[in-house]
Design a protein around this motif. Structure first.
Motif, PDB file in Angstrom:
ATOM      1  N   GLY A  90     -27.113 -21.475  31.961  1.00 36.85           N
ATOM      2  CA  GLY A  90     -28.241 -20.716  32.499  1.00 36.85           C
ATOM      3  C   GLY A  90     -29.576 -21.212  31.986  1.00 36.85           C
ATOM      4  O   GLY A  90     -30.558 -21.290  32.731  1.00 36.85           O
ATOM      5  N   THR A  91     -29.617 -21.593  30.695  1.00 42.03           N
ATOM      6  CA  THR A  91     -30.851 -22.113  30.107  1.00 42.03           C
ATOM      7  C   THR A  91     -31.272 -23.415  30.773  1.00 42.03           C
ATOM      8  O   THR A  91     -32.440 -23.606  31.142  1.00 42.03           O
ATOM      9  N   LEU A  92     -30.318 -24.319  30.961  1.00 45.20           N
ATOM     10  CA  LEU A  92     -30.648 -25.619  31.550  1.00 45.20           C
ATOM     11  C   LEU A  92     -30.980 -25.493  33.037  1.00 45.20           C
ATOM     12  O   LEU A  92     -31.819 -26.247  33.548  1.00 45.20           O
ATOM     13  N   ASP A  93     -30.357 -24.565  33.740  1.00 43.20           N
ATOM     14  CA  ASP A  93     -30.717 -24.352  35.148  1.00 43.20           C
ATOM     15  C   ASP A  93     -32.168 -23.883  35.266  1.00 43.20           C
ATOM     16  O   ASP A  93     -32.918 -24.335  36.143  1.00 43.20           O
ATOM     17  N   HIS A  94     -32.563 -22.962  34.373  1.00 39.98           N
ATOM     18  CA  HIS A  94     -33.955 -22.486  34.387  1.00 39.98           C
ATOM     19  C   HIS A  94     -34.914 -23.619  34.022  1.00 39.98           C
ATOM     20  O   HIS A  94     -35.955 -23.796  34.678  1.00 39.98           O
ATOM     21  N   PHE A  95     -34.563 -24.386  33.013  1.00 39.04           N
ATOM     22  CA  PHE A  95     -35.395 -25.512  32.591  1.00 39.04           C
ATOM     23  C   PHE A  95     -35.565 -26.505  33.743  1.00 39.04           C
ATOM     24  O   PHE A  95     -36.675 -26.971  34.036  1.00 39.04           O
ATOM     25  N   ALA A  96     -34.466 -26.826  34.428  1.00 36.50           N
ATOM     26  CA  ALA A  96     -34.522 -27.796  35.527  1.00 36.50           C
ATOM     27  C   ALA A  96     -35.389 -27.293  36.672  1.00 36.50           C
ATOM     28  O   ALA A  96     -36.174 -28.050  37.254  1.00 36.50           O
ATOM     29  N   SER A  97     -35.288 -26.016  37.000  1.00 31.88           N
ATOM     30  CA  SER A  97     -36.090 -25.474  38.106  1.00 31.88           C
ATOM     31  C   SER A  97     -37.566 -25.465  37.765  1.00 31.88           C
ATOM     32  O   SER A  97     -38.417 -25.676  38.630  1.00 31.88           O
ATOM     33  N   GLN A  98     -37.912 -25.242  36.482  1.00 34.37           N
ATOM     34  CA  GLN A  98     -39.311 -25.262  36.069  1.00 34.37           C
ATOM     35  C   GLN A  98     -39.887 -26.679  36.075  1.00 34.37           C
ATOM     36  O   GLN A  98     -41.067 -26.873  36.347  1.00 34.37           O
ATOM     37  N   GLY A 103     -34.565 -24.305  43.220  1.00 39.08           N
ATOM     38  CA  GLY A 103     -33.379 -24.800  43.902  1.00 39.08           C
ATOM     39  C   GLY A 103     -32.693 -25.952  43.194  1.00 39.08           C
ATOM     40  O   GLY A 103     -31.623 -26.386  43.627  1.00 39.08           O
ATOM     41  N   ILE A 104     -33.309 -26.469  42.111  1.00 38.14           N
ATOM     42  CA  ILE A 104     -32.690 -27.552  41.347  1.00 38.14           C
ATOM     43  C   ILE A 104     -31.709 -26.945  40.346  1.00 38.14           C
ATOM     44  O   ILE A 104     -32.094 -26.132  39.498  1.00 38.14           O
ATOM     45  N   SER A 105     -30.443 -27.327  40.439  1.00 40.00           N
ATOM     46  CA  SER A 105     -29.422 -26.813  39.533  1.00 40.00           C
ATOM     47  C   SER A 105     -28.815 -27.961  38.735  1.00 40.00           C
ATOM     48  O   SER A 105     -29.142 -29.145  38.952  1.00 40.00           O
ATOM     49  N   THR A 106     -27.929 -27.634  37.808  1.00 40.43           N
ATOM     50  CA  THR A 106     -27.298 -28.637  36.962  1.00 40.43           C
ATOM     51  C   THR A 106     -25.785 -28.533  37.086  1.00 40.43           C
ATOM     52  O   THR A 106     -25.235 -27.529  37.544  1.00 40.43           O
ATOM     53  N   ARG A 107     -25.122 -29.604  36.675  1.00 37.03           N
ATOM     54  CA  ARG A 107     -23.661 -29.572  36.554  1.00 37.03           C
ATOM     55  C   ARG A 107     -23.272 -30.236  35.243  1.00 37.03           C
ATOM     56  O   ARG A 107     -24.026 -31.066  34.707  1.00 37.03           O
ATOM     57  N   PHE A 108     -22.125 -29.857  34.703  1.00 35.38           N
ATOM     58  CA  PHE A 108     -21.629 -30.427  33.457  1.00 35.38           C
ATOM     59  C   PHE A 108     -20.450 -31.352  33.752  1.00 35.38           C
ATOM     60  O   PHE A 108     -19.569 -31.039  34.555  1.00 35.38           O
TER      61      PHE A 108
END
Length: 365
Positions: free
Chosen positions: A246-254, A259-264
């Motif tokens: 959740g932290t990295l998804d928020h960081f990426a969108s900022q 709409g920018i999400s992450t995957r591991f």
């Protein structure tokens, strides 16, 4: 019945006398000819052609004359006023031409002279980029932590579960300082700042650590022996990979837009377990049409950094109760993130010091 008065002589009206009209005309023409600039001509126009001028007042007297006398008087006044207006127009053209010629001389600029103007400076995009990242996490309630560029070997390696035989300790990967017995290095990542934070603060801990790091890499379009990283560390009760995601998804969108999400993707790092590589959904094609996207090259995802749950050995080495607290950590390159945001294709552009490059960014990113 008596007829109209045919004996009335218009010459008897003083303003309409021929000599008076000619005198007024001649005075106006002399004043016009004597005007040396446009301001003086403006004053002459008001005095000799305005509503209160002698010719204008004489023109008003025509209406008081009998019908048979008006034509002659009107012609006489009209010719005089016409001569004055014609002279005004001609004189104005001459004075305007003289004024323009004078302005060209007075306001001339010698473009060959050295300039004393100082160009506005600009902040480097790496500086503003690091501040932008810090602002994202400060808004989430995190703190910004910093550490020295020359770091103790123990903090750079041992405290982070990088054993004595780890290949990163070799001269091919690390800049060591002299004398060797001091066991000091140019930090290879900003993770020592996390170790320092755990050693000096009580949990819970939420810090982000941007800064310069050094590795013996070749200097080319995608590598540099000096570059910039940002790492984050969260230590608290009950933290999991879900909180990290959740932290990295928020960081990426900022950083890259809504709409920018992450995957591991599963990976290995000595200081985290489990560990993962972080990928961004392509911010150009958004994963919709990756086959034709030149940015992600058909993948739909772009590699961004690494992350994971903090290894309990690291927690214990830094004095944190690993039975009570868990944590997560992540790290990625600021330079790489900036290249994503601006479309830069050559990392060296960031370090060449060309003011034309930095000026394009102004004071903010």
């Amino acid at each position: 019945m008596s007829g109209p008065n045919t004996e009335y002589d218009p010459v008897a009206v003083t303003p309409l006398k021929t000599e008076e009209v000619e005198a007024a005309r001649d005075a106006a023409l002399a004043a016009i000819a004597a005007a040396s600039d446009l301001e003086e001509l403006k004053a002459v126009r008001l005095e000799h052609a305005g509503d209160r001028s002698a010719l204008a007042l004489a023109n008003r007297e025509i209406g008081a004359l009998p019908p048979q006398a008006r034509k002659e008087a009107g012609q006489k006044i009209g010719q005089a006023r016409g001569a004055v207006n014609q002279a005004l127009t001609a004189r104005q053209e001459v004075l305007e031409a003289e004024h323009e010629a004078q302005m060209l001389v007075v306001e001339a600029v010698d473009v060959t002279l050295p300039t004393d103007r100082v160009a506005y400076g600009a902040r480097h995009p790496l500086t503003t980029g690091a501040e932008l990242i810090a602002d994202v996490f400060v808004a989430m309630g995190w703190e910004v932590a910093e550490g020295p560029l020359i770091e103790a070997e123990w903090l750079n390696f041992d405290a982070l579960n990088l054993g004595p035989d780890h290949p990163a300790r070799t001269m091919q990967d690390t800049f060591w300082t002299e004398p060797a017995e001091d066991h000091r290095v140019l930090r290879t990542h900003t993770s020592p700042v996390q170790a320092r934070t755990m050693l000096t603060r009580e949990a819970p801990i939420y810090v982000v650590c941007p800064g310069r790091v050094f590795r013996t890499d070749e200097y080319d379009a995608t590598h540099s022996p000096m570059f910039h990283q940002v790492e984050g560390l969260a230590i608290d009760e009950g933290l999991s990979m879900a909180h990290l995601k959740g932290t990295l998804d928020h960081f990426a969108s900022q950083m890259f837009g809504e709409g920018i999400s992450t995957r591991f993707r599963p990976s290995y790092f000595p200081f985290t377990e489990p560990s993962a590589e972080v990928d961004l959904v392509c911010f150009v094609c958004r994963g919709v049409d990756p086959e034709s996207c030149r940015t992600c090259r058909g993948e739909g995802w772009i590699e961004w950094g690494g992350c994971g749950i903090v290894n309990p050995r690291v927690l214990r080495a830094c004095g944190v109760d690993s039975e009570r607290f868990t944590g997560f950590a992540f790290g990625m390159g600021i330079d790489r993130s900036l290249m994503f945001r601006t479309g830069l294709s050559d990392l060296r552009t960031l370090f060449e010091g060309d003011v034309r490059f930095t000026s394009a960014f102004g004071s903010e990113l």
